[in-house]
Every structure is written in C-alpha cells, then in structure tokens.
Write a protein that holds these residues in place. Structure first.
Motif, PDB file in Angstrom:
ATOM      1  N   MET A 110      44.461   5.140  27.913  1.00 37.43           N
ATOM      2  CA  MET A 110      43.173   5.509  27.346  1.00 37.43           C
ATOM      3  C   MET A 110      43.361   5.860  25.867  1.00 37.43           C
ATOM      4  N   SER A 111      42.565   5.276  25.048  1.00 35.97           N
ATOM      5  CA  SER A 111      42.649   5.481  23.605  1.00 35.97           C
ATOM      6  C   SER A 111      41.933   6.754  23.190  1.00 35.97           C
ATOM      7  N   ALA A 112      42.372   7.296  22.046  1.00 35.86           N
ATOM      8  CA  ALA A 112      41.679   8.437  21.449  1.00 35.86           C
ATOM      9  C   ALA A 112      40.526   7.880  20.615  1.00 35.86           C
ATOM     10  N   ILE A 113      39.327   8.424  20.819  1.00 33.44           N
ATOM     11  CA  ILE A 113      38.139   7.955  20.110  1.00 33.44           C
ATOM     12  C   ILE A 113      37.482   9.142  19.419  1.00 33.44           C
ATOM     13  N   VAL A 114      37.208   8.979  18.114  1.00 39.47           N
ATOM     14  CA  VAL A 114      36.544  10.023  17.329  1.00 39.47           C
ATOM     15  C   VAL A 114      35.310   9.405  16.685  1.00 39.47           C
ATOM     16  N   ARG A 115      34.151  10.027  16.931  1.00 38.41           N
ATOM     17  CA  ARG A 115      32.900   9.551  16.350  1.00 38.41           C
ATOM     18  C   ARG A 115      32.464  10.500  15.241  1.00 38.41           C
ATOM     19  N   GLU A 116      32.103   9.913  14.095  1.00 36.20           N
ATOM     20  CA  GLU A 116      31.576  10.692  12.968  1.00 36.20           C
ATOM     21  C   GLU A 116      30.388   9.927  12.410  1.00 36.20           C
ATOM     22  N   GLY A 117      29.205  10.293  12.821  1.00 42.33           N
ATOM     23  CA  GLY A 117      28.005   9.577  12.378  1.00 42.33           C
ATOM     24  C   GLY A 117      28.047   8.146  12.860  1.00 42.33           C
ATOM     25  N   ASN A 118      27.922   7.200  11.919  1.00 44.82           N
ATOM     26  CA  ASN A 118      27.968   5.774  12.268  1.00 44.82           C
ATOM     27  C   ASN A 118      29.368   5.187  12.171  1.00 44.82           C
ATOM     28  N   SER A 119      30.365   6.049  12.066  1.00 46.61           N
ATOM     29  CA  SER A 119      31.748   5.614  11.983  1.00 46.61           C
ATOM     30  C   SER A 119      32.495   6.037  13.247  1.00 46.61           C
TER      31      SER A 119
END
Length: 100
Positions: free
Chosen positions: A1-10
């Motif tokens: 499982m990958s690490a996923i970071v959301r910041e707005g539209n990025s």
C-alpha cells in the motif's frame, strides 16, 4: 500500500517499493483511483524505489499521458540516480517532469 498525501488539488503518492512487473498491478489500481479524483498535479515520489523495469516505465508513461490529457501534470520526485540514467537513456527525461 502506497503512502498518499492530498493537498488541495495536488496529490503525492509514494510507492516505497520497486516498480517492477510483480508490483505494478496493485500500484496501477491505486493510481487509477487517484486519477479518477482529477488532481491538477500528481507527484510520484520515488523515495524507496530502487529499481524499475519496462512495465514500471510503461505505467509512468501512461500516467503522464492521462494527466496531460486531463490538463494536469505528473511530477516525478526523489528519482534515484540509476532511474534517472534509465530515463535519460530512453530520452524520457525530455518528456517527463523530473524533480530529483
């Protein structure tokens, strides 16, 4: 499982493993889910990725093309030197956004 970071539209995704044929199918599913969210910028963080084969390269090219088609961009970050050499030998460095 990958690490996923959301910041707005990025969105930043870090597989943390080699992108080789045995690992790509699961990672491809994670990418498909992220692409469905239509981020304007997708960062692929290759920290922890030591090796990539033709299947991994094909997946990166397909992701780059999907992002471009949607008006977004793929940025590949923390690219190990051996993978940069691979991209350069295939002249992919001229098409991909590499942030090493």
């Amino acid at each position: 499982m990958s690490a996923i970071v959301r910041e707005g539209n990025s969105v930043t995704i870090t597989p943390g493993q080699d992108l080789v044929s045995s690992m790509v199918p699961q990672f491809k599913q994670e990418l498909a889910s992220l692409l469905a969210e239509s981020p304007t910028e997708l960062r692929l963080d290759l920290a922890g990725t030591g090796m990539m084969d033709s299947i991994g390269i094909g997946m990166i090219i397909a992701t780059h093309n999907s992002m471009k088609k949607k008006g977004g961009k793929l940025i590949i970050a923390n690219v190990p030197e051996n993978i940069i050499k691979l991209f350069k030998s295939m002249r992919l460095d001229q098409h991909l956004n590499l942030d090493s």
